[in-house]
Enzyme design. Structure first.
Site, PDB file in Angstrom:
ATOM      1  N   HIS A  85       0.822  -1.218   0.000  1.00  0.00           N
ATOM      2  CA  HIS A  85       0.000   0.000   0.000  1.00  0.00           C
ATOM      3  C   HIS A  85       0.853   1.264   0.000  1.00  0.00           C
ATOM      4  O   HIS A  85       0.358   2.340  -0.305  1.00  0.00           O
ATOM      5  CB  HIS A  85      -1.067  -0.025   1.103  1.00  0.00           C
ATOM      6  CG  HIS A  85      -0.603   0.277   2.493  1.00  0.00           C
ATOM      7  ND1 HIS A  85      -0.320  -0.704   3.419  1.00  0.00           N
ATOM      8  CD2 HIS A  85      -0.387   1.452   3.123  1.00  0.00           C
ATOM      9  CE1 HIS A  85       0.040  -0.139   4.558  1.00  0.00           C
ATOM     10  NE2 HIS A  85       0.012   1.163   4.410  1.00  0.00           N
ATOM     11  N   ASP A 221       1.232  -7.723   2.233  1.00  0.00           N
ATOM     12  CA  ASP A 221       1.349  -6.281   1.981  1.00  0.00           C
ATOM     13  C   ASP A 221       2.808  -5.830   1.810  1.00  0.00           C
ATOM     14  O   ASP A 221       3.368  -5.164   2.680  1.00  0.00           O
ATOM     15  CB  ASP A 221       0.676  -5.538   3.145  1.00  0.00           C
ATOM     16  CG  ASP A 221       0.321  -4.096   2.773  1.00  0.00           C
ATOM     17  OD1 ASP A 221       0.854  -3.589   1.777  1.00  0.00           O
ATOM     18  OD2 ASP A 221      -0.476  -3.485   3.500  1.00  0.00           O
ATOM     19  N   SER A 640       4.004   2.205   8.418  1.00  0.00           N
ATOM     20  CA  SER A 640       3.807   1.218   7.374  1.00  0.00           C
ATOM     21  C   SER A 640       5.101   0.985   6.630  1.00  0.00           C
ATOM     22  O   SER A 640       5.765   1.937   6.225  1.00  0.00           O
ATOM     23  CB  SER A 640       2.759   1.694   6.381  1.00  0.00           C
ATOM     24  OG  SER A 640       1.499   1.369   6.857  1.00  0.00           O
TER      25      SER A 640
HETATM   26  N1  ARG Z   1      -4.779   0.478   7.584  1.00  0.00           N
HETATM   27  C1  ARG Z   1      -3.500   0.558   6.949  1.00  0.00           C
HETATM   28  C2  ARG Z   1      -2.927   1.952   7.150  1.00  0.00           C
HETATM   29  O1  ARG Z   1      -3.427   2.702   7.913  1.00  0.00           O
HETATM   30  C3  ARG Z   1      -3.533   0.119   5.526  1.00  0.00           C
HETATM   31  C4  ARG Z   1      -4.201   1.045   4.574  1.00  0.00           C
HETATM   32  C5  ARG Z   1      -4.207   0.615   3.144  1.00  0.00           C
HETATM   33  N2  ARG Z   1      -5.106  -0.486   2.895  1.00  0.00           N
HETATM   34  C6  ARG Z   1      -6.444  -0.360   2.604  1.00  0.00           C
HETATM   35  N3  ARG Z   1      -7.159  -1.429   2.503  1.00  0.00           N
HETATM   36  N4  ARG Z   1      -7.041   0.799   2.438  1.00  0.00           N
HETATM   37  O2  ARG Z   1      -2.440   2.694   6.364  1.00  0.00           O
HETATM   38  N1  GLU Z   2      -1.267   1.323   7.580  1.00  0.00           N
HETATM   39  C1  GLU Z   2      -0.662   2.360   8.353  1.00  0.00           C
HETATM   40  C2  GLU Z   2       0.348   3.171   7.542  1.00  0.00           C
HETATM   41  O1  GLU Z   2       0.183   3.335   6.360  1.00  0.00           O
HETATM   42  C3  GLU Z   2      -0.059   1.769   9.578  1.00  0.00           C
HETATM   43  C4  GLU Z   2      -1.156   1.432  10.477  1.00  0.00           C
HETATM   44  C5  GLU Z   2      -1.186   2.329  11.681  1.00  0.00           C
HETATM   45  O2  GLU Z   2      -1.804   3.407  11.624  1.00  0.00           O
HETATM   46  O3  GLU Z   2      -0.588   1.917  12.662  1.00  0.00           O
HETATM   47  O4  GLU Z   2       1.257   3.761   8.051  1.00  0.00           O
END
Ligand code: ARG
Ligand code: GLU
Length: 706
Positions: A85, A221, A640
Site C-alpha cells: 500500500h 502487503d 507502514s
Molecule cells: N490500515 C492501513 C494503514 O493505515 C492500511 C491502509 C491501506 N489499505 C487499505 N485497505 N485501504 O495505512
Molecule cells: N497502515 C498504516 C500506515 O500506512 C499503519 C497502520 C497504523 O496506523 O498503525 O502507516
C-alpha cells in the site's frame, strides 16, 4: 455527577501516571536510556547497534519511503522492502490495461526491467543532534508567541544551513514535546528509485478494505524498489548510467521467525500521536468529530461501493479513493470505541486533577489547565465547521470543481484557468458529462449538513427535506460544471466576463455560501487563535508533567521522525469469549476464499502451492506457512513498511497495520488491546521465490537460517 465521580475514581485507578510498559516511540539517539529495559525484555543487541554515528548501524538501513511510509534496505545492492500500500500509487501509475501490474503483479527479472518512479524519494538519516540550545537562543520567558516564532524560525534556518554547508545533505529541524526540545535530522535524500516487484492485488491487498485494520489478517502487503546513485555512490537524479546504491548497512533476514512471547522492535517513521492532550481534545475527537466524519464518509462509501460492484471499470475508477476514504472511516470507529471502553475522557480528567493538585502552589503551572479549558471552549464553537467543510462540502467532485471556479473568481492567476480547462476535458471523458454517483454524494452530504444545522445559509428553514433535496438536484443540473460546452465557453471568456458568469453559477454560489459559513467572518481567526494558544499551553503542561513525574521516561509524540518501538509477539482478547492468537497462516487465506467477493478471491497459483504444501524453507517447524503476526509494539500511520526486528536485530517482519480494537493508541495506549500487525518475512520471501519465481531477488538478500 455521582456517576461521573465514580468513573473518575475508577479511571484514576487505571490512570497511568507514567507510560505503560510497551508504550512509546523512542528517539534512536537517546536509546541508551531504554537499553536496560529493552534487554530485560529480551533484546540481545545494544542501543549502539541500532543507532551509531561512528560506524554503520541498523539506522543506516531504515528509510523514510516517499513522504509518509517507511522502507528498509535488504541487500548490498540497494534493494528496498516496503508495503504494497506504500508502493500502491507507483504500481497504479505504471499499470495499463495491457500491463495491469496492480491486478497481476510485477517482477523485474533483470535490472533493465526495473521501472523508474519519478517523484519518489527515499531518505536516510545520516545523523541527528539535539539543537534545543541553538534553536531557542534569544528566546525569553515573557516574550510574545509571535516574537518567539520569528526567532526560532531564523535560528532553524541558520542552524540547518550551517550543518549542511558544502555537503549534499538536507537538514530538518523538528520540535519535540511541543517545543520544549528541538532535534535536527541531517538526511541523505535519494531521487532515483525504481520499482522492482509487487505481488498481484489478490495477494498484496488480499482482504481489501473488508479486512483493513483487522485481525486475523492475511494480506501479503509488500512491494520492492531499488535505489540508484551516481558513480560515487551519491544520490543523483534518474539517469540510465546510474548504478545500484551500496548501503552502509542492509538488514539480515531471519528465517527462524517469531513465536508468542518473543521480543520484537519496530524501527521507522511514525507520523502523528497525541499522547499528552487533555480531556477536551479526546472528547472533541471521539464524541464530536469522529461521529460526523464517520456518518459523512458512510454516505460516500455506500455510493462508491455500489458503483464498484456494478462493473470492473467503475471498480478501477474508484479503487484508490475508496481505499483512502475507508481507511480513516474504519480507524475512527475503532478509535472512538476504544476511547469509550477506556473511559478516555474521564481518565484524562483524573490525570488533570492530579496535576492541578500538584501545581496548586506553582505559579508557572497553576493556571495552565484552566486556560486550556477556556481555549477549548473557544475551539468547540468553531471546530465542527472545519469537519463539515472537509468531510461534506468537499466530498463531491462537483463541489471540488466548484471550489476551483471559486478560486479563479478570486485569483487572477491565468494558470488556474488553463489547468481547469485541461482537467475538465479529462473529467468529462471519464464521467460522460453526468455522474449519478457524484450527484448523489453532493445532494446527500449537503442534506446531512442542513438537517444537522450546519447549512443555515441555505435559508430553507421552513422547507421539507424533499424540497431541499429538489433544490440541490437543481443546482447540480443547472451548473455549468456539468455542461462541457458551457463550461468551456465561460472559461474562454475575457476575465471580467468570465468572473461575472462564474458568479452567477448556482454551484459556485452554494459553494461560496458554505465556505463563508464554515470559515467566514472571524471564524478562521478564532480557530487558529484557540489552536495556537492550546499548542503554547501544551508546552507548559507537558513541561510541568515531566517535573511532576521526574522518574518517568516520557516519550515524545510521533512527528514523522525516526523512532524505535519495542514489545512482544502476543495475542489478545478482543471481546468476551474470544482470544486471538498471535500469527496467521496460509490456511486462513483458503478459509477466507470466496470467488464471489472481490476482496477474497484467491490467486490460483497460490492455491496450487498451498495444495502441494510447497513452502520450502519458509515453513515453520510445524510445517505451516506463516502470513502475519501481531505484537505489542506501539506504532501509528507512517510506520507502514517499517522493519520489525528480532532480539538480534534481524528482520522478521514488515509492519503494515494495527488491530482495530487498539486504534485509540494515538491518544491512549492499552496494553490489553493495542497490537501492531506485521507481515511475516517468510511469507514475503515465499511469494518472491516460490510464487513469482524471482529467486534472484532472494539471492541478493542475507538470509540467516538459524
Ligand atoms: N490500515 C492501513 C494503514 O493505515 C492500511 C491502509 C491501506 N489499505 C487499505 N485497505 N485501504 O495505512
Ligand atoms: N497502515 C498504516 C500506515 O500506512 C499503519 C497502520 C497504523 O496506523 O498503525 O502507516
Amino acid at each position: 455527577m455521582k456517576r461521573l465521580l465514580a468513573l473518575i475514581a475508577a479511571a484514576l485507578m487505571m490512570a497511568p501516571t507514567v507510560c505503560h510498559a510497551d508504550e512509546g516511540m523512542w528517539i534512536p539517539m537517546l536509546l541508551g536510556r531504554n537499553q536496560a529495559a529493552m534487554q530485560k525484555a529480551g533484546m540481545h543487541i545494544t542501543a549502539q547497534d541500532i543507532y551509531d554515528i561512528n560506524k554503520a548501524s541498523l539506522k543506516d538501513a531504515v528509510l523514510l519511503f516517499g513522504g509518509g511510509c517507511t522502507g528498509e534496505f535488504v541487500s548490498d545492492e540497494g534493494l528496498v522492502l516496503t508495503n504494497h500500500h506504500c508502493g500502491y500509487s507507483y504500481i497504479v501509475k505504471h499499470s495499463t490495461v495491457e500491463h495491469d501490474y496492480l491486478t497481476n503483479g510485477f517482477w523485474a527479472m533483470t535490472r533493465e526491467q526495473e521501472i523508474p518512479c519519478p517523484g519518489l524519494t527515499v531518505t536516510r538519516l545520516v545523523y541527528m543532534q539535539d539543537v534545543t540550545k541553538e534553536v531557542l537562543d534569544g528566546v525569553t520567558e515573557g516574550m510574545s508567541e509571535g516574537d518567539r516564532e520569528t526567532i526560532i524560525e531564523n535560528n532553524i534556518k541558520a542552524v540547518s544551513a550551517k550543518a549542511t554547508e558544502g555537503t549534499h545533505y538536507k537538514a530538518v529541524i523538528k520540535p519535540f514535546y511541543y517545543g520544549n526540545q528541538y532535534f535536527m535530522y541531517v538526511n541523505e535524500v535519494f531521487t532515483d528509485v525504481r520499482l522492482v516487484g509487487a505481488p498481484p492485488s489478490n495477494i498484496g491487498k488480499f482482504g481489501g478494505d473488508t479486512d483493513n485494520w483487522m485481525w486475523p489478517r492475511h494480506t501479503g502487503d509488500f512491494s520492492m524498489f531499488r535505489v540508484y546513485v551516481d558513480g560515487s555512490n551519491k544520490p543523483a537524479a534518474y539517469s540510465k548510467d546510474n548504478v545500484p546504491y551500496r548501503p552502509l548497512k542492509h538488514l539480515e533476514i531471519s528465517l527462524k521467525g517469531v513465536d508468542e512471547g518473543d521480543f520484537t522492535f519496530v524501527f521507522g517513521y511514525p507520523g502523528t500521536t497525541r499522547r499528552y492532550v487533555t480531556h477536551d481534545y479526546v472528547d472533541l475527537a471521539a464524541n464530536q468529530e469522529n461521529p460526523v466524519r464517520i456518518a459523512l464518509r458512510t454516505i460516500r462509501l455506500d455510493h462508491y461501493n455500489a458503483a464498484m460492484r456494478q462493473s470492473a471499470a467503475q471498480r478501477l475508477k474508484y479503487a484508490s479513493r475508496v481505499a483512502g476514504i475507508a481507511n480513516g472511516w474504519k480507524k475512527w470507529q475503532g478509535e472512538s470505541l476504544g476511547i469509550e471502553r477506556l473511559h478516555g475522557v474521564e481518565q484524562k480528567m483524573a490525570q488533570e486533577e492530579q496535576f492541578r493538585q500538584w501545581a496548586k502552589d506553582k505559579p508557572q503551572y497553576r493556571d495552565v489547565l484552566d486556560s486550556m479549558e477556556a481555549n477549548y471552549a473557544q475551539l468547540r464553537e468553531v471546530s465542527l465547521e472545519w469537519t463539515y467543510f472537509n468531510e461534506a462540502v468537499m466530498a463531491s467532485d462537483f463541489m471540488q470543481r466548484a471550489y476551483r471556479l471559486f478560486r479563479i473568481q478570486r485569483n487572477s492567476d491565468t494558470a488556474l484557468v488553463t489547468s481547469m480547462r485541461a482537467d475538465s476535458e479529462k473529467y468529462f471523458e471519464d464521467f460522460d458529462q453526468h455522474s449519478p454517483v457524484d450527484e448523489a454524494i453532493f445532494v446527500e452530504t449537503f442534506l446531512y449538513m442542513w438537517e444537522h444545522g450546519y447549512a443555515p445559509y441555505m435559508n430553507l428553514k421552513h422547507s421539507t427535506d424533499a424540497e431541499v433535496e429538489a433544490t440541490l438536484h437543481k443546482v447540480y443540473a443547472k451548473s455549468i460544471l456539468n455542461n462541457p460546452k458551457k463550461l468551456e465557453k465561460v472559461l474562454s471568456m475575457k476575465r471580467e466576463k468570465m468572473i461575472h458568469a462564474i458568479g452567477t453559477d448556482p454551484a459556485v454560489q452554494i459553494f461560496s455560501q458554505a465556505y463563508n459559513y464554515c470559515y467566514g467572518g472571524d471564524k478562521r481567526q478564532r480557530h487558529s487563535t484557540a489552536n495556537d494558544n492550546i499548542q503554547r499551553l501544551m508546552r507548559t503542561y507537558i513541561k510541568g508533567m515531566m517535573e511532576q513525574y521526574p522518574d518517568s521516561n516520557f516519550f515524545p509524540d510521533a512527528n514523522l521522525t525516526l523512532r524505535v518501538a519495542y514489545g512482544h509477539v502476543e495475542g489478545f482478547k478482543p471481546k468476551d469469549a474470544t482470544y486471538y492468537t498471535a500469527y496467521s497462516t496460509i490456511d486462513g487465506i483458503m478459509e477466507k476464499e470466496n470467488p464471489d467477493v472481490y476482496d477474497y478471491r484467491v490467486e490460483p497459483r497460490l492455491k496450487e502451492l498451498w495444495q502441494k504444501k510447497d513452502y520450502g524453507h519458509y515453513a515453520t517447524k510445524k510445517g505451516e506457512l506463516p502470513v502475519a503476526f501481531i505484537a505489542t509494539n506501539h506504532t501509528t500511520g507512517g510506520n507502514s513498511g517499517s522493519p520489525v526486528l528480532n532480539a538480534d536485530g534481524q528482520l522478521v517482519g514488515i509492519n503494515f497495520d494495527r488491530c482495530w480494537e487498539g486504534t485509540m493508541s494515538d491518544l491512549l495506549f492499552d496494553p490489553a488491546y493495542c497490537r501492531n500487525i506485521s507481515l511475516d518475512i517468510r511469507y514475503c520471501l515465499f511469494i518472491i521465490d516460490k510464487y513469482a519465481g524471482a529467486r534472484h531477488l532472494v539471492d541478493e538478500m542475507t538470509l540467516v537460517e538459524q
